[in-house]
Design a protein around this motif. Sequence first.
Motif, PDB file in Angstrom:
ATOM      1  N   UNK A  77       0.570  -1.178  -0.154  1.00  0.00           N
ATOM      2  CA  UNK A  77      -0.156  -0.167  -0.034  1.00  0.00           C
ATOM      3  C   UNK A  77       0.756   1.156  -0.033  1.00  0.00           C
ATOM      4  N   UNK A  78       1.897   1.330   0.621  1.00  0.00           N
ATOM      5  CA  UNK A  78       2.731   2.523   0.756  1.00  0.00           C
ATOM      6  C   UNK A  78       3.273   2.881  -0.608  1.00  0.00           C
ATOM      7  N   UNK A  79       3.492   1.754  -1.312  1.00  0.00           N
ATOM      8  CA  UNK A  79       4.171   1.950  -2.767  1.00  0.00           C
ATOM      9  C   UNK A  79       3.348   2.766  -3.637  1.00  0.00           C
ATOM     10  N   UNK A  84       5.913  10.317  -8.081  1.00  0.00           N
ATOM     11  CA  UNK A  84       6.813  11.145  -8.610  1.00  0.00           C
ATOM     12  C   UNK A  84       6.164  12.464  -8.644  1.00  0.00           C
ATOM     13  N   UNK A  85       6.837  13.795  -8.232  1.00  0.00           N
ATOM     14  CA  UNK A  85       6.108  14.869  -8.210  1.00  0.00           C
ATOM     15  C   UNK A  85       6.096  15.569  -9.840  1.00  0.00           C
ATOM     16  N   UNK A  90       3.351   6.372  -9.683  1.00  0.00           N
ATOM     17  CA  UNK A  90       3.678   5.974  -8.156  1.00  0.00           C
ATOM     18  C   UNK A  90       4.648   4.788  -8.382  1.00  0.00           C
ATOM     19  N   UNK A  91       5.279   4.616  -7.279  1.00  0.00           N
ATOM     20  CA  UNK A  91       6.232   3.580  -7.187  1.00  0.00           C
ATOM     21  C   UNK A  91       5.626   1.992  -7.378  1.00  0.00           C
ATOM     22  N   UNK A 108      12.771  10.898  -7.030  1.00  0.00           N
ATOM     23  CA  UNK A 108      11.763  10.501  -6.277  1.00  0.00           C
ATOM     24  C   UNK A 108      11.782   9.338  -5.331  1.00  0.00           C
ATOM     25  N   UNK A 109      12.047   8.264  -6.232  1.00  0.00           N
ATOM     26  CA  UNK A 109      12.219   6.951  -5.599  1.00  0.00           C
ATOM     27  C   UNK A 109      13.456   6.498  -4.945  1.00  0.00           C
ATOM     28  N   UNK A 110      14.443   7.136  -5.034  1.00  0.00           N
ATOM     29  CA  UNK A 110      15.876   6.671  -5.088  1.00  0.00           C
ATOM     30  C   UNK A 110      16.149   5.730  -3.889  1.00  0.00           C
TER      31      UNK A 110
END
Lengths: 179, 346
Positions: A77-79, A84-85, A90-91, A108-110
């Motif tokens: 769910x957190x993903x 990404x702005x 989404x991840x 954003x996802x680094x």
Amino acid sequence: MKQPDSEAPEPKTTPVPCNECGERPAEVRVTEVDKHGKSVERRLCAECARSRGITAQGAAKVAVAEVLLELKNKIKDVDRKLVCPNCRLTYADFQATTRLGCPECYNAFIERLLPVIKRIHGAVKHTGRAPAADRGTATRSFEVQRLRRELSAAIEAENYEQAAAVRDRIRKAGGEEAQ
Amino acid sequence: MFDKTLGRWLDATGPHADIVLSSRIRLARNVAGVNFPSRALPADQERVIDGVEGALQNLSIFAPDRFLRSKRLTPVQTGFLVERHLASLEFAAEGMSRAIFVGQDEMLSVMVNEEDHLRLQTISSGLDFGPALKEVQSLDEVLGAGLGYAFSGQYGFLTACPTNLGTGMRASVLIHLPGLALTREIEKILRGALQVGLAVRGLYGEGSETRGNLFQISNQVTLGKSEEEIVEVLTRIATDVVGFERKARDYLLEKLRLEIEDKVLRADAVLRAARVLTGDEATNLLGVLRLGVTTGLIPSPSTRLINELMILCRPANLQVYHDQELTPPERDAVRAELVRARLATA
């Protein structure tokens, strides 16, 4: 071809010197085929192994496909909340498709991406080339390089008239040539 | 573009060209500030295409009639590009504005809006990355300076899939291994390549089958190694594989000469006589014929002609060659006719 014997760790108690450099202790066993077609076992240190493109066991290669498949199977769910702005990917979207949406996604996802990158590449720092900055220079050097090949082809074909013409074009294009 | 002349990489003049058909380098690049193709707006996709066309225009190799926009290509023409190893299967998928530039002799090409904005490619004959690497890097500099690449000092060239991050470079060899297949050593050898971090695939890349004992070996790691290192490791491993293939061929000719001769001459006879040839059958028989010619068991045709036939026999090339759409049964007949005619004059 050298094949590491994956299930055969080198005993740590009796250090054997590397067959290649003779200095560092051997850590990897590899099976090579000699010029008579016979297989020979050799022992290499990590450094010599790496210089031959062999990964020491422990750092055993995980197939890239496996890493990507794992991503797909572990969406939480957190993903879905990590966005990404710039492109709004989404991840979780990335995990499902294994494709990022834009260059900004890397920033954003680094934190999530780093372990993935590490597993795929065994490294997280680029050591190759960087882009060229200046268009004029780049274009000139591309043309000069291409003309140089033309020049050697003309010389090889003993077509000296053409070679002279190509040489003049190289000079004009800004190359240092050439005798 | 869509004519009968084939890429120069098929001419079998490079090092180890009897075993290695080609050495290919592909660079993945993206334009800074623009979403990757799958997430880019149609207008942005067009803008990238225009940008590439503009950057290439300054080069003497650029020929406008070789800059092809996917929307103006028929499915057969797209298939033609895939079969010639100029475009990828992903490029052939519908739903996006794509383009491809094909340089002279089909040595250099640039695909636009595939998985990444740009895929620069170079192919050369045999096992030889040296000049090709320099050339594609030089083209890369021109495009990079013109377009402005998405690049980070830490992670290198930023790509849509993290598997291409860093150098964005995939180097691959297309290698013909009938000897190792016949001696049943192929799996062991290819497993060895996997263990050193290389990938092994069939003739047309990911997910494609291995026909005619043709395999592609390529690097998987693109980050943390320089372009030169990647090419060096691949060259070394490919050279090893070539050595094993030569040993296997020597063994076969020494111990099983009659069986191999029989196999080769039967393939030759079928190719020269058949009235109907499916694509797979043609590729497999041409592979056997290639073994016969490169080991000197039969004097002709040339390795070059066999390489060319392997491409010309593919469905889309066959249709472009004959300038008409053909149903699969028609193709099988036309293919047999083409092979017969080319072998008769060889």
